[in-house]
Design an enzyme around this catalytic site. Structure first.
Site, PDB file in Angstrom:
ATOM      1  CE1 TYR A 143      -3.482  -2.860   4.104  1.00 54.86           C
ATOM      2  CE2 TYR A 143      -2.460  -1.596   5.922  1.00 54.86           C
ATOM      3  CZ  TYR A 143      -3.384  -2.563   5.464  1.00 54.86           C
ATOM      4  OH  TYR A 143      -4.369  -3.194   6.242  1.00 54.86           O
ATOM      5  CE  LYS A 194     -10.672 -11.847  -7.462  1.00 53.48           C
ATOM      6  NZ  LYS A 194     -11.479 -13.177  -7.140  1.00 53.48           N
ATOM      7  CG  ASP A 226     -12.322 -15.395  -4.532  1.00 48.92           C
ATOM      8  OD1 ASP A 226     -11.094 -16.011  -4.848  1.00 48.92           O
ATOM      9  OD2 ASP A 226     -13.250 -15.436  -5.428  1.00 48.92           O
ATOM     10  CG  ASP A 250      -5.528  -5.899   7.401  1.00 46.34           C
ATOM     11  OD1 ASP A 250      -5.176  -5.963   8.634  1.00 46.34           O
ATOM     12  OD2 ASP A 250      -6.433  -5.130   7.059  1.00 46.34           O
ATOM     13  CG  ASP A 254      -8.597  -9.015  11.790  1.00 44.07           C
ATOM     14  OD1 ASP A 254      -7.188  -9.065  12.010  1.00 44.07           O
ATOM     15  OD2 ASP A 254      -9.241  -8.223  12.081  1.00 44.07           O
TER      16      ASP A 254
HETATM   17  C1  IPM Z   1      -3.126  -4.725  11.636  1.00 45.31           C
HETATM   18  C2  IPM Z   1      -3.976  -3.590  11.597  1.00 45.31           C
HETATM   19  C3  IPM Z   1      -3.263  -2.504  10.901  1.00 45.31           C
HETATM   20  C4  IPM Z   1      -3.144  -2.703   9.725  1.00 45.31           C
HETATM   21  C5  IPM Z   1      -4.106  -1.050  11.227  1.00 45.31           C
HETATM   22  C6  IPM Z   1      -4.149  -0.610  12.646  1.00 45.31           C
HETATM   23  C7  IPM Z   1      -3.422   0.063  10.397  1.00 45.31           C
HETATM   24  O1  IPM Z   1      -5.434  -3.747  11.155  1.00 45.31           O
HETATM   25  O2  IPM Z   1      -2.084  -4.759  12.053  1.00 45.31           O
HETATM   26  O3  IPM Z   1      -3.700  -5.637  11.130  1.00 45.31           O
HETATM   27  O4  IPM Z   1      -4.121  -2.598   8.666  1.00 45.31           O
HETATM   28  O5  IPM Z   1      -2.086  -3.338   9.048  1.00 45.31           O
HETATM   29 MG    MG Z   2      -5.765  -5.839  10.735  1.00 43.58          MG
END
Ligand code: IPM
Ligand code: MG
Length: 369
Positions: A143, A194, A226, A250, A254
């Site tokens: 990032y 990784k 993975d 990230d 999710d």
């Molecule tokens: C998160 C989001 C952010 C990230 C975006 C909105 C920049 O996806 O907080 O996970 O990638 O960190």
């Molecule tokens: Mg995210």
């Protein structure tokens, strides 16, 4: 009990302001019932900030954040701002505040409430009782690494590049947070990398190994990312704490979020290093985004933000009792059958953002009686 601590509210974009309103209710309740007072100021971030000031992270916001004891944020982003130049898009505001405040440790718990276990897309026995913590490194890696950009090549084609960088102190400090978290939980830590492909993560793995001697009661394991993604949906309960890089975290967070049935349930904390006076920069936010599709309808789930506020009490102010009370209220409300649209199931009562917020406050009244 701490009094007059400084809180900065950053409602942001989309459903951010709607869910933050419900947190105000909870804070007012605490104000009335338990004599805890916070000085709350509000600031701008994201697209809304861009519209008003031309920047997704105005100088005043950053200053207010740096002068507060904790920041609570709603969400940033939305289609309205997607066509803006890259460096003023709402996400730049979020990434900027993380970097400027030094919030390197991002705690993303994934907890399945019993009442919601059926709402998961996975089978009940895979997710029932799940309680894992994903610790994502938040200010380094892909990032933020240099060089980055997109270049025109002499032949007219273009080359895009980003760089995954970590230094050993960066890995060590997130590693130590991870071991400390595991020590307060089930004492199992899985570091995700990784290392079969990326040198940076070979170093990551070696660094995790180099500090494990300081935490003799913690069992450290390593997993390729993975495989970790696969294991999260195959058998998530094998994990206790997972620690990983910014990019992998990230994605995995999710994935883990969906195990719980809805992104609308998940809180998060982003923490920096304590200064000499012991004050630790901290920002709390729901994991869900700005949800432009449901903005303004009053149907967003405020629980992720209310639970983020509970994390704020727990991690910034050591107010575990009050945090437990809020968590319990959320659980009772769900057990009682109230659901916002995102977690709606047959036979339950579908309620608005506001009714969910009010229900939490009523439940707090009962619990504290
Ligand atoms: C998160 C989001 C952010 C990230 C975006 C909105 C920049 O996806 O907080 O996970 O990638 O960190
Ligand atoms: Mg995210």
């Amino acid at each position: 009990m701490p009094a007059n601590k400084k809180l900065l509210f950053l409602p942001g974009d989309g459903i951010g302001p709607e869910v933050m309103t419900e947190v105000r209710r909870v804070i007012d309740w605490m104000d009335r019932r338990r004599s805890v007072t916070f000085d709350i100021t509000e600031g701008l971030i994201g697209g809304t900030a861009y519209d008003e000031t031309g920047s997704p992270l105005p100088e005043e916001t950053l200053e207010a954040a740096q002068n507060s004891d904790a920041v609570l944020m709603g969400a940033v982003g939305g289609p309205k701002w997607e066509t803006l130049p890259f460096d003023v898009q709402p996400e730049r505001g979020l990434l900027g505040i993380r970097k400027e405040m030094g919030l390197f440790a991002n705690l993303r718990p994934a907890i399945v409430f019993d009442a919601l276990a059926e709402a998961s897309t996975l089978k009940l026995d895979i997710v029932k009782g799940l309680d894992i913590m994903i610790l994502r490194e938040l200010t380094g890696g892909l990032y933020f690494g240099d060089p980055r950009g997109v270049e025109e090549l002499p032949d007219g084609t273009r080359k895009g590049y980003n760089t995954m960088t970590y230094t050993t102190p960066e890995v060590e400090r997130i590693g130590r947070v991870a071991f400390d978290l595991a020590a307060k939980r089930d004492k199992r830590l899985c570091s995700v990398d990784k290392a079969n492909v990326l040198e940076t993560t070979v170093m990551w793995r070696e660094t995790m190994e180099s500090i494990k001697g300081d935490y003799p009661d913690i069992e450290l394991s390593h997993m390729y990312v993975d495989n970790a993604a696969m294991q999260l949906v195959r058998n998530p309960k094998q994990f206790d704490v997972m620690v990983t890089t910014n990019m992998f975290g990230d994605i995995l967070s999710d994935c883990a979020a969906m195990l719980t049935g809805s992104l609308g349930m998940l809180p998060s904390a982003s923490l920096g290093a304590p200064d000499e006076s012991g004050r630790r920069p901290a920002l709390y936010e729901p994991v869900h985004g700005s949800a432009p599709d449901i903005t303004g309808q009053g149907i967003a789930n405020p629980l992720a933000t209310i639970l983020s506020y509970s994390m704020l009490l727990r991690y910034s102010f050591d107010m575990a009792e009050d945090a437990d009370l809020i968590d319990q209220a959320a659980q009772n409300i769900l057990d009682g059958g109230l659901r916002t649209a995102d977690i709606m199931e047959e036979g339950k009562a579908k309620v608005s953002t506001q009714v969910m917020g009010e229900a939490i406050v009523n439940e707090l009244d009962k619990l504290a009686a």
